[in-house]
Design a protein around this motif. Sequence first.
Motif, PDB file in Angstrom:
ATOM      1  N   THR A 139       0.841  -1.193   0.000  1.00 33.73           N
ATOM      2  CA  THR A 139       0.000   0.000   0.000  1.00 33.73           C
ATOM      3  C   THR A 139       0.879   1.247   0.000  1.00 33.73           C
ATOM      4  N   VAL A 140       0.390   2.305  -0.625  1.00 33.19           N
ATOM      5  CA  VAL A 140       1.164   3.548  -0.715  1.00 33.19           C
ATOM      6  C   VAL A 140       0.280   4.715  -0.295  1.00 33.19           C
ATOM      7  N   PRO A 141       0.861   5.753   0.314  1.00 34.81           N
ATOM      8  CA  PRO A 141       0.044   6.903   0.731  1.00 34.81           C
ATOM      9  C   PRO A 141      -0.355   7.777  -0.455  1.00 34.81           C
ATOM     10  N   ARG A 142      -1.445   8.484  -0.292  1.00 36.96           N
ATOM     11  CA  ARG A 142      -1.821   9.484  -1.290  1.00 36.96           C
ATOM     12  C   ARG A 142      -0.795  10.602  -1.305  1.00 36.96           C
ATOM     13  N   LEU A 143      -0.822  11.390  -2.362  1.00 42.03           N
ATOM     14  CA  LEU A 143       0.038  12.562  -2.429  1.00 42.03           C
ATOM     15  C   LEU A 143      -0.343  13.539  -1.313  1.00 42.03           C
ATOM     16  N   ALA A 144       0.634  14.222  -0.765  1.00 41.72           N
ATOM     17  CA  ALA A 144       0.347  15.217   0.270  1.00 41.72           C
ATOM     18  C   ALA A 144      -0.490  16.354  -0.298  1.00 41.72           C
ATOM     19  N   THR A 145      -0.247  16.695  -1.551  1.00 43.29           N
ATOM     20  CA  THR A 145      -1.015  17.739  -2.228  1.00 43.29           C
ATOM     21  C   THR A 145      -1.551  17.180  -3.542  1.00 43.29           C
ATOM     22  N   PRO A 146      -2.871  17.080  -3.704  1.00 44.31           N
ATOM     23  CA  PRO A 146      -3.426  16.526  -4.955  1.00 44.31           C
ATOM     24  C   PRO A 146      -3.046  17.371  -6.168  1.00 44.31           C
ATOM     25  N   ARG A 147      -2.958  16.696  -7.300  1.00 46.17           N
ATOM     26  CA  ARG A 147      -2.740  17.422  -8.554  1.00 46.17           C
ATOM     27  C   ARG A 147      -4.045  18.116  -8.974  1.00 46.17           C
ATOM     28  N   PRO A 148      -3.964  19.321  -9.519  1.00 48.71           N
ATOM     29  CA  PRO A 148      -5.195  19.998  -9.958  1.00 48.71           C
ATOM     30  C   PRO A 148      -5.846  19.311 -11.144  1.00 48.71           C
ATOM     31  N   LYS A 149      -5.046  18.567 -11.952  1.00 51.29           N
ATOM     32  CA  LYS A 149      -5.634  17.864 -13.091  1.00 51.29           C
ATOM     33  C   LYS A 149      -4.827  16.601 -13.393  1.00 51.29           C
ATOM     34  N   VAL A 150      -5.529  15.481 -13.356  1.00 48.22           N
ATOM     35  CA  VAL A 150      -4.940  14.193 -13.723  1.00 48.22           C
ATOM     36  C   VAL A 150      -5.537  13.784 -15.061  1.00 48.22           C
ATOM     37  N   PRO A 151      -4.717  13.433 -16.047  1.00 49.42           N
ATOM     38  CA  PRO A 151      -5.267  13.102 -17.370  1.00 49.42           C
ATOM     39  C   PRO A 151      -6.157  11.855 -17.345  1.00 49.42           C
ATOM     40  N   ALA A 152      -7.144  11.829 -18.215  1.00 46.20           N
ATOM     41  CA  ALA A 152      -7.985  10.638 -18.386  1.00 46.20           C
ATOM     42  C   ALA A 152      -7.115   9.452 -18.773  1.00 46.20           C
ATOM     43  N   GLY A 153      -7.439   8.278 -18.225  1.00 48.51           N
ATOM     44  CA  GLY A 153      -6.687   7.077 -18.530  1.00 48.51           C
ATOM     45  C   GLY A 153      -5.507   6.837 -17.615  1.00 48.51           C
ATOM     46  N   SER A 154      -5.270   7.742 -16.669  1.00 49.44           N
ATOM     47  CA  SER A 154      -4.140   7.560 -15.751  1.00 49.44           C
ATOM     48  C   SER A 154      -4.406   6.384 -14.821  1.00 49.44           C
ATOM     49  N   VAL A 155      -3.432   5.503 -14.696  1.00 51.34           N
ATOM     50  CA  VAL A 155      -3.508   4.355 -13.791  1.00 51.34           C
ATOM     51  C   VAL A 155      -2.754   4.742 -12.523  1.00 51.34           C
ATOM     52  N   ALA A 156      -3.381   4.533 -11.367  1.00 49.66           N
ATOM     53  CA  ALA A 156      -2.824   5.107 -10.147  1.00 49.66           C
ATOM     54  C   ALA A 156      -3.063   4.195  -8.951  1.00 49.66           C
ATOM     55  N   LEU A 157      -2.321   4.483  -7.884  1.00 49.28           N
ATOM     56  CA  LEU A 157      -2.444   3.752  -6.623  1.00 49.28           C
ATOM     57  C   LEU A 157      -2.671   4.742  -5.482  1.00 49.28           C
ATOM     58  N   ALA A 158      -3.436   4.301  -4.479  1.00 46.32           N
ATOM     59  CA  ALA A 158      -3.606   5.073  -3.251  1.00 46.32           C
ATOM     60  C   ALA A 158      -4.084   4.127  -2.167  1.00 46.32           C
ATOM     61  N   GLY A 159      -3.392   4.114  -1.039  1.00 48.53           N
ATOM     62  CA  GLY A 159      -3.767   3.201   0.022  1.00 48.53           C
ATOM     63  C   GLY A 159      -3.707   1.761  -0.470  1.00 48.53           C
ATOM     64  N   ALA A 160      -4.789   1.029  -0.226  1.00 51.73           N
ATOM     65  CA  ALA A 160      -4.837  -0.378  -0.623  1.00 51.73           C
ATOM     66  C   ALA A 160      -5.440  -0.569  -2.011  1.00 51.73           C
ATOM     67  N   TYR A 161      -5.715   0.538  -2.722  1.00 48.19           N
ATOM     68  CA  TYR A 161      -6.445   0.440  -3.984  1.00 48.19           C
ATOM     69  C   TYR A 161      -5.594   0.843  -5.186  1.00 48.19           C
ATOM     70  N   ALA A 162      -5.958   0.276  -6.338  1.00 41.12           N
ATOM     71  CA  ALA A 162      -5.521   0.771  -7.640  1.00 41.12           C
ATOM     72  C   ALA A 162      -6.769   1.314  -8.330  1.00 41.12           C
ATOM     73  N   GLY A 163      -6.571   2.240  -9.271  1.00 43.28           N
ATOM     74  CA  GLY A 163      -7.712   2.817  -9.980  1.00 43.28           C
ATOM     75  C   GLY A 163      -7.259   3.433 -11.283  1.00 43.28           C
ATOM     76  N   ILE A 164      -8.232   3.724 -12.126  1.00 49.41           N
ATOM     77  CA  ILE A 164      -7.961   4.348 -13.423  1.00 49.41           C
ATOM     78  C   ILE A 164      -8.914   5.530 -13.579  1.00 49.41           C
ATOM     79  N   TYR A 165      -8.354   6.702 -13.858  1.00 52.12           N
ATOM     80  CA  TYR A 165      -9.191   7.893 -14.010  1.00 52.12           C
ATOM     81  C   TYR A 165      -9.941   7.820 -15.349  1.00 52.12           C
ATOM     82  N   PRO A 166     -11.280   7.733 -15.330  1.00 53.90           N
ATOM     83  CA  PRO A 166     -12.037   7.660 -16.594  1.00 53.90           C
ATOM     84  C   PRO A 166     -12.001   8.969 -17.363  1.00 53.90           C
ATOM     85  N   THR A 167     -11.930  10.078 -16.630  1.00 53.58           N
ATOM     86  CA  THR A 167     -11.891  11.403 -17.237  1.00 53.58           C
ATOM     87  C   THR A 167     -10.846  12.233 -16.507  1.00 53.58           C
TER      88      THR A 167
END
Length: 206
Positions: A139-167
Motif C-alpha cells: 500500500t502507498v500513501p496518497r500525495l500530500a497535495t493533490p494534482r489539480p488535473k490528472v489526465p484521463a486514462g491515468s492508472v494510479a495507486l492510493a492506500g490499498a487500492y488501484a484505480g484508473i481515471y475515466p476522465t
Amino acid sequence: MRVRRVGEHGLLLDCVDAGQVETWRAELWRRRAAGELDAVEIVPAARTVLLDGVPDPAATATSIARWSPQPVIETTTGNSPEVAIPTAYDGADLPEIAAFWGTTVEAAVERLTSIEFRVAFCGFAPGFAYLTGLPEQWTVPRLATPRPKVPAGSVALAGAYAGIYPTASPGGWRLVGRTEVTLFDVHRDPPARLVPGARVRLVRAS
C-alpha cells in the motif's frame, strides 16, 4: 453483517471488511438474477452494500438474515469476467512507488502486472473502479497535495487500492501509468467498463 433500513424502499448491509462486501454483493446479484430478490439497485461500497428500490424492505431484511452466502473466493472467482487493461507504465510517481517498495522501477512494474485485481466498488467519478488486490505491504500513501488535473486514462495507486481515471479530474493518487481504454461510455450497456466483481489485470501495453 447487520441490515439496516434506509428510507422507504432501501436497505443497507453493514459489513466487517471488503471480503464480506464482495460476498454479499455477489450473493445479492445472483439472487436478483434468479428472481429471488426484488431490488432496483445493489451498490457495493468499501464496507456496505446498499439495496434501493426494494418493494417490501421488512420482508427482504428477514430473508437476507436467513441467507448464508459462501465467500466469493470459493464460489465465483472462476466465473467472474476478467478484463485486461493495456497499460503504459510511465507514470510520474512510479520511481517513488518503487522506492516505497524498496525495489527497482522494472520490478515494481512486474509486481503490478502479476496481480489479479478485483473491482470492489465504483465511485468518485462515473466509471472509476476501486481495485483491490494489492498486498498490504505494498500500500502507498496518497500525495500530500493533490494534482489539480490528472489526465484521463491515468492508472494510479492510493492506500490499498488501484484505480484508473475515466476522465480528467483533480486527484491525489500516485500515477504509475496510463491506458487508452475508455472506462465509461453512456452509449454502452453497461456504461462502465469495470463493474463490481470483475477481475482486472493491468497488462503491459504493446
